[in-house]
Design a protein around this motif. Structure first.
Motif, mmCIF file in Angstrom:
data_model
loop_
_atom_site.group_PDB
_atom_site.id
_atom_site.type_symbol
_atom_site.label_atom_id
_atom_site.label_comp_id
_atom_site.label_asym_id
_atom_site.label_seq_id
_atom_site.Cartn_x
_atom_site.Cartn_y
_atom_site.Cartn_z
ATOM 1 N N TYR A 161 0.714 -1.304 0.106
ATOM 2 C CA TYR A 161 -0.097 0.181 -0.107
ATOM 3 C C TYR A 161 0.857 1.283 0.005
ATOM 4 N N THR A 162 0.416 2.231 -0.580
ATOM 5 C CA THR A 162 1.044 3.617 -0.688
ATOM 6 C C THR A 162 0.126 4.702 -0.705
ATOM 7 N N SER A 163 0.631 5.570 -0.105
ATOM 8 C CA SER A 163 -0.232 6.953 -0.336
ATOM 9 C C SER A 163 -0.365 7.808 -1.759
ATOM 10 N N ASP A 173 22.922 8.133 -6.570
ATOM 11 C CA ASP A 173 21.438 8.519 -6.246
ATOM 12 C C ASP A 173 20.605 7.745 -7.191
ATOM 13 N N ASN A 174 19.547 7.181 -6.795
ATOM 14 C CA ASN A 174 18.346 6.476 -7.598
ATOM 15 C C ASN A 174 17.142 6.926 -7.271
ATOM 16 N N TYR A 175 16.185 7.008 -8.278
ATOM 17 C CA TYR A 175 14.928 7.754 -8.194
ATOM 18 C C TYR A 175 14.070 6.616 -8.640
ATOM 19 N N TRP A 176 13.050 6.251 -7.665
ATOM 20 C CA TRP A 176 11.815 5.421 -8.074
ATOM 21 C C TRP A 176 10.684 5.409 -7.143
ATOM 22 N N GLN A 177 9.680 4.564 -7.068
ATOM 23 C CA GLN A 177 8.341 4.687 -6.570
ATOM 24 C C GLN A 177 7.989 3.346 -6.210
ATOM 25 N N HIS A 230 9.900 8.740 3.998
ATOM 26 C CA HIS A 230 8.554 7.946 3.656
ATOM 27 C C HIS A 230 7.475 8.965 3.091
ATOM 28 N N ARG A 231 6.799 8.258 2.298
ATOM 29 C CA ARG A 231 5.841 8.867 1.582
ATOM 30 C C ARG A 231 4.455 8.763 2.194
ATOM 31 N N LEU A 232 3.908 10.100 2.525
ATOM 32 C CA LEU A 232 2.719 10.116 3.263
ATOM 33 C C LEU A 232 1.833 11.043 2.384
ATOM 34 N N TRP A 281 8.507 -0.976 3.390
ATOM 35 C CA TRP A 281 8.574 -0.148 2.131
ATOM 36 C C TRP A 281 9.069 -0.867 0.911
ATOM 37 N N VAL A 282 8.849 -0.258 -0.157
ATOM 38 C CA VAL A 282 9.033 -1.009 -1.333
ATOM 39 C C VAL A 282 10.696 -1.356 -1.535
ATOM 40 N N VAL A 283 11.633 -0.443 -1.120
ATOM 41 C CA VAL A 283 12.957 -0.550 -1.219
ATOM 42 C C VAL A 283 13.427 -1.942 -0.188
ATOM 43 N N ILE A 285 3.657 13.961 0.364
ATOM 44 C CA ILE A 285 4.917 14.481 1.007
ATOM 45 C C ILE A 285 5.730 13.420 1.302
ATOM 46 N N ASN A 286 6.945 13.901 1.247
ATOM 47 C CA ASN A 286 8.022 12.803 1.768
ATOM 48 C C ASN A 286 8.841 13.174 2.959
ATOM 49 N N VAL A 287 8.406 12.578 4.077
ATOM 50 C CA VAL A 287 9.053 12.690 5.291
ATOM 51 C C VAL A 287 10.034 11.749 5.807
ATOM 52 N N SER A 346 1.796 8.831 -15.476
ATOM 53 C CA SER A 346 2.452 9.920 -14.541
ATOM 54 C C SER A 346 3.276 9.495 -13.266
ATOM 55 N N THR A 347 4.436 10.139 -13.092
ATOM 56 C CA THR A 347 4.861 9.767 -11.802
ATOM 57 C C THR A 347 4.457 10.765 -10.722
ATOM 58 N N PHE A 348 3.736 11.647 -11.149
ATOM 59 C CA PHE A 348 3.584 12.965 -10.244
ATOM 60 C C PHE A 348 4.994 13.465 -9.583
ATOM 61 N N GLY A 383 10.366 17.706 -7.003
ATOM 62 C CA GLY A 383 9.159 17.728 -6.137
ATOM 63 C C GLY A 383 7.757 17.170 -7.017
ATOM 64 N N ARG A 384 6.885 16.857 -5.935
ATOM 65 C CA ARG A 384 5.711 16.318 -6.399
ATOM 66 C C ARG A 384 4.728 17.241 -7.087
ATOM 67 N N THR A 385 4.110 16.669 -7.912
ATOM 68 C CA THR A 385 2.861 17.496 -8.410
ATOM 69 C C THR A 385 1.408 17.503 -7.743
ATOM 70 N N LEU A 427 21.786 5.918 -2.599
ATOM 71 C CA LEU A 427 20.523 6.590 -2.079
ATOM 72 C C LEU A 427 19.508 6.575 -2.748
ATOM 73 N N ALA A 428 18.382 6.447 -1.878
ATOM 74 C CA ALA A 428 16.777 6.531 -2.589
ATOM 75 C C ALA A 428 15.963 7.105 -1.793
ATOM 76 N N GLY A 429 14.775 7.329 -2.593
ATOM 77 C CA GLY A 429 13.549 7.897 -1.662
ATOM 78 C C GLY A 429 13.106 9.168 -1.454
ATOM 79 N N GLU A 430 14.083 10.109 -1.548
ATOM 80 C CA GLU A 430 13.877 11.508 -1.381
ATOM 81 C C GLU A 430 15.074 12.195 -2.363
ATOM 82 N N PRO A 431 15.099 13.653 -2.540
ATOM 83 C CA PRO A 431 16.284 14.028 -3.280
ATOM 84 C C PRO A 431 17.239 14.114 -2.151
ATOM 85 N N LEU A 432 18.388 13.935 -3.213
ATOM 86 C CA LEU A 432 19.652 13.898 -2.589
ATOM 87 C C LEU A 432 20.412 15.345 -2.689
HETATM 88 P P1 AMP Z 1 7.746 5.954 -2.669
HETATM 89 O O1 AMP Z 1 6.937 5.400 -3.292
HETATM 90 O O2 AMP Z 1 7.628 5.924 -1.148
HETATM 91 O O3 AMP Z 1 9.266 5.094 -2.964
HETATM 92 O O4 AMP Z 1 8.127 7.428 -2.893
HETATM 93 C C1 AMP Z 1 8.435 7.880 -4.278
HETATM 94 C C2 AMP Z 1 8.619 9.389 -4.447
HETATM 95 O O5 AMP Z 1 9.817 9.661 -3.526
HETATM 96 C C3 AMP Z 1 8.991 9.631 -5.691
HETATM 97 O O6 AMP Z 1 7.744 9.978 -6.664
HETATM 98 C C4 AMP Z 1 9.631 11.134 -5.486
HETATM 99 O O7 AMP Z 1 8.668 12.078 -5.012
HETATM 100 C C5 AMP Z 1 10.354 10.676 -4.268
HETATM 101 N N1 AMP Z 1 11.962 10.037 -4.594
HETATM 102 C C6 AMP Z 1 12.186 8.806 -4.624
HETATM 103 N N2 AMP Z 1 13.521 8.725 -4.924
HETATM 104 C C7 AMP Z 1 13.869 9.937 -5.149
HETATM 105 C C8 AMP Z 1 15.140 10.472 -5.572
HETATM 106 N N3 AMP Z 1 16.276 9.669 -5.679
HETATM 107 N N4 AMP Z 1 15.383 11.775 -5.731
HETATM 108 C C9 AMP Z 1 14.149 12.794 -5.566
HETATM 109 N N5 AMP Z 1 13.140 12.128 -5.081
HETATM 110 C C10 AMP Z 1 13.001 10.839 -5.067
#
Ligand code: AMP
Length: 643
Positions: A242-244, A387-391, A508-510, A288-290, A503-505, A480-482, A497-499, A364-369
């Motif tokens: 589940y995700t927000s 850095d790696n970006y995913w959802q 953690h995505r909330l 979490w997914v990671v 939010i990302n605390v 869309s990744t939003f 940032g998100r569209t 490193l992932a999950g939020e902006p580095l």
């Molecule tokens: P989650 O599904 O909890 O992994 O959250 C995914 C969201 O976290 C993405 O849509 C981004 O907004 C943010 N995010 C994840 N990785 C990165 C990254 N490397 N840089 C910037 N934002 C990220």
């Protein structure tokens, strides 16, 4: 050796895509080989490796037994309970079979859901792998969530069995799970047939006769259990996570089995340059997914040892992770920028005390580095910081450096280029046109089919999958990744940032809607808005602005403090401390448009001391002035707002 650009192109061009993924599928053991690589006849639903049959647990465990039965598979470390235990592939295989036998005794079979609400203990890994063994679908709920979050997930996934534990522990503080689980089971109209409890001896538990069972009792019955893997179709579900989103109801991200196994198997050589026999330490949580992908499945699929860590990065001291790197000769480390920011507050000598020569890189992932964080850890570790970006939706990186294919240089602030399989586009949100020139800001989108491993649909709600992800951009069916992003002339992306209202605390995505719904349940609150504001440590912090029903009840500081504490307690008990706002400020009105739409972005801008932009559509600009005044003392505090 093939250049990355060619490798990437082959993976996304319609003429070569199937051949590319057929090659990757060879990294996996199939009971039946697929007859079709990708069926995209019903977009946006992609079906990968159609006709193929396999088992994820077989790929993670059984297939390694011939070569590496006595090699470490799982290294479970808890600095909360001061325990460390290494399970070889043979031992893990035996434990998973015991767990599978117990689940089977409750009637769990192919397609049944099993909810796992557990701290970072080895039994959670046994349970996840046991589900895969049986062809059952697991739904892991982060241990930091509380009863309401858990109840909504039980209601949606309808598990036959729930596996849980007496308690988790954080920073030496025991968090009892059983009362939260019991409360969730009261709230949910769905009732599981059985609850399996792991007793760590941390908190007393009330066991309900006939429903609740102890793992230790049942395990001893099945010590010699041999439970063969159930072969499943590649397109059969492996799990729900589940995700927000923007609504209060969390989405069940549903994943297949074959596509996910292949995607993870391929990511290990291509992205992580990882080999069997090496050791992977991902500091995320199994909730979490990671954690699903890189604590458990991918390292085991690759025949590596994986470290499961319960505890803080700074307890007993800020050297604890690095002592593990030295002790277990960890080669690959994966964490989140927040954790590094926590470490950064401590002496870098903690890193120099240990022999880190085994470590190849830190992902490193999950939020902006941010650059200072990246620079600090790069100087301290002297290894590449990637850095790696995913959802949650994608299950594995959308953007990073595929150094296993071709060595690529990194750029500060960028998670790199699009990963093979992801046909990433930048879209103008107003007209739906693709932006092709460098450095133009657009919505990050992915052209279908999504590559293997990504979500199949929203659990039980195909329409929500299509409407949410594929129809948010006018006139175009594209995922869309939003997230906002830009791409430079060399193809490096930057995430802006998100569209939406997610939010990302601390990585953690909330969903702000979920927190708002929880706060609104307080009898004294009439209306509330939650926004994410920049925070020096956590990236973002949730901040709530609430209108009370009776203003006389918050007329002095003491009353406000009482209500603020009550609201925080309510969120703690319903959603979990992870969702607790850092402040609840009381206002007489919330900023809204004339049509009544909450101006969250303006609120956020004011909270971050930025220009709130065009306010001509605003109903009552005085509402923002009040917020500004209220925040005045807070804005003075540079630490909280990241300045
Ligand atoms: P989650 O599904 O909890 O992994 O959250 C995914 C969201 O976290 C993405 O849509 C981004 O907004 C943010 N995010 C994840 N990785 C990165 C990254 N490397 N840089 C910037 N934002 C990220």
């Amino acid at each position: 050796m093939e250049r990355f650009a060619d490798f990437y192109q082959r993976s996304i061009e319609p003429q070569t895509r199937d051949g590319f993924w057929q090659e990757q599928a060879a990294l996996v053991d199939w009971h039946q080989k697929p007859v079709q690589i990708c069926d995209y006849s019903n977009p946006p639903f992609a079906r990968w490796f159609v006709g193929g049959q396999l088992n994820l647990c077989h790929n993670a465990l059984d297939r390694h037994l011939a070569k590496r039965a006595d090699q470490a598979a799982l290294i479970a470390v808890s600095t909360e309970t001061d325990t460390e235990k290494t399970y070889s592939y043979r031992q893990l295989h035996a434990e998973v079979q015991r767990m599978a036998a117990v689940l089977q005794s409750f009637g769990v079979g192919k397609g049944d859901r099993v909810q796992i609400y557990m701290p970072m203990v080895a039994e959670a890994v046994f349970a996840m792998l046991a589900c895969m063994r049986l062809g059952a679908i697991h739904s892991v709920v982060f241990g930091g969530f509380a009863s309401l979050s858990l109840a909504s997930r039980i209601e949606d996934a309808q598990p036959k069995v729930i596996v849980s534990a007496d308690a988790g522990s954080r920073g030496g503080r025991v968090v009892a799970y059983k009362p939260l689980l019991d409360e969730a089971l009261k709230l949910s109209s769905h009732k599981p047939q059985a609850v399996l409890m792991v007793n760590r001896g941390l908190a007393p538990m009330d066991l309900r006769a006939g429903r609740d069972h102890l793992w230790t009792d049942l395990r001893s019955k099945y010590m010699e259990a041999q439970v063969p893997c159930t072969w499943v179709e590649s397109t059969d579900q492996s799990y729900i996570l589940y995700t927000s989103g923007t609504t209060g109801k969390p989405k069940g991200v549903q994943r297949d089995t074959g596509g996910y196994t292949v995607a993870l198997a391929a990511s290990m050589p291509h992205i992580f340059n990882a080999k069997a026999g090496q050791t992977f330490f991902c500091t995320s949580d199994i909730g979490w997914v990671v954690g699903h992908s890189y604590i458990i499945y991918a390292p085991l699929i690759a025949g590596m040892a994986t470290v499961l860590y319960e505890g803080l990065p700074i307890r007993p001291d800020a050297g604890v992770w690095w002592s593990l790197v030295e002790k277990y000769r960890i080669t690959h480390m994966f964490s989140a920028p927040t954790a590094v920011r926590v470490l950064k507050k401590h002496d870098p000598e903690y890193l120099r005390k240990y022999d880190l020569s085994s470590l190849q890189a830190l992902w490193l992932a999950g939020e902006p580095l941010d650059e200072p964080t990246a620079q600090w850890i790069s100087d301290a570790l002297q290894v590449p910081i990637i850095d790696n970006y995913w959802q949650t939706e994608t299950g594995w990186p959308i953007m990073t450096l595929c150094n296993g294919v071709e060595q690529q240089s990194s750029k500060f602030g960028s998670p790199g280029k699009a990963v093979y399989g992801y046909n990433v586009k930048l879209i103008d949100d107003k007209c739906g046109q693709e932006l092709t020139a460098p450095n133009e800001k657009g919505v990050l989108a992915i052209e279908g089919p999504l590559p293997p491993g990504c979500m199949q649909t929203v659990w039980g709600d195909d329409a929500r999958f299509v409407n949410t992800y594929w129809q948010s951009i006018a006139g175009k069916q594209i995922y869309s990744t939003f997230d906002w992003g830009v791409r430079d002339a060399q193809g490096y992306y930057f995430i802006l940032g998100r569209t939406d209202d997610v939010i990302n605390v601390a990585g953690h995505r909330l969903g702000t809607r979920e927190i708002e719904e929880s706060i609104s349940a307080h009898a004294e609150i009439a209306e509330v808005a939650v926004v994410g504001v920049a925070d020096a440590l956590k990236g973002q912090a949730a901040m709530a602005f609430a209108v009370v029903r009776d203003a006389s009840k918050v007329s002095d500081a003491q009353q406000r403090a009482r209500l603020e504490a009550e609201v925080m307690k309510l969120v703690d008990s319903q959603l979990g401390a992870v969702a607790r706002p850092s402040r609840v400020l009381f206002v007489t009105a919330l900023p809204k448009t004339r049509s009544g739409k909450l101006l969250r972005r303006a609120l956020q801008a004011v909270a971050e001391n930025r220009d709130p932009g065009d306010l001509t559509t605003m109903e009552d600009p005085a509402a923002l002035v009040q917020v500004k005044e209220l925040l005045h003392s807070w804005v003075q505090c540079p630490k909280r707002l990241g300045r």
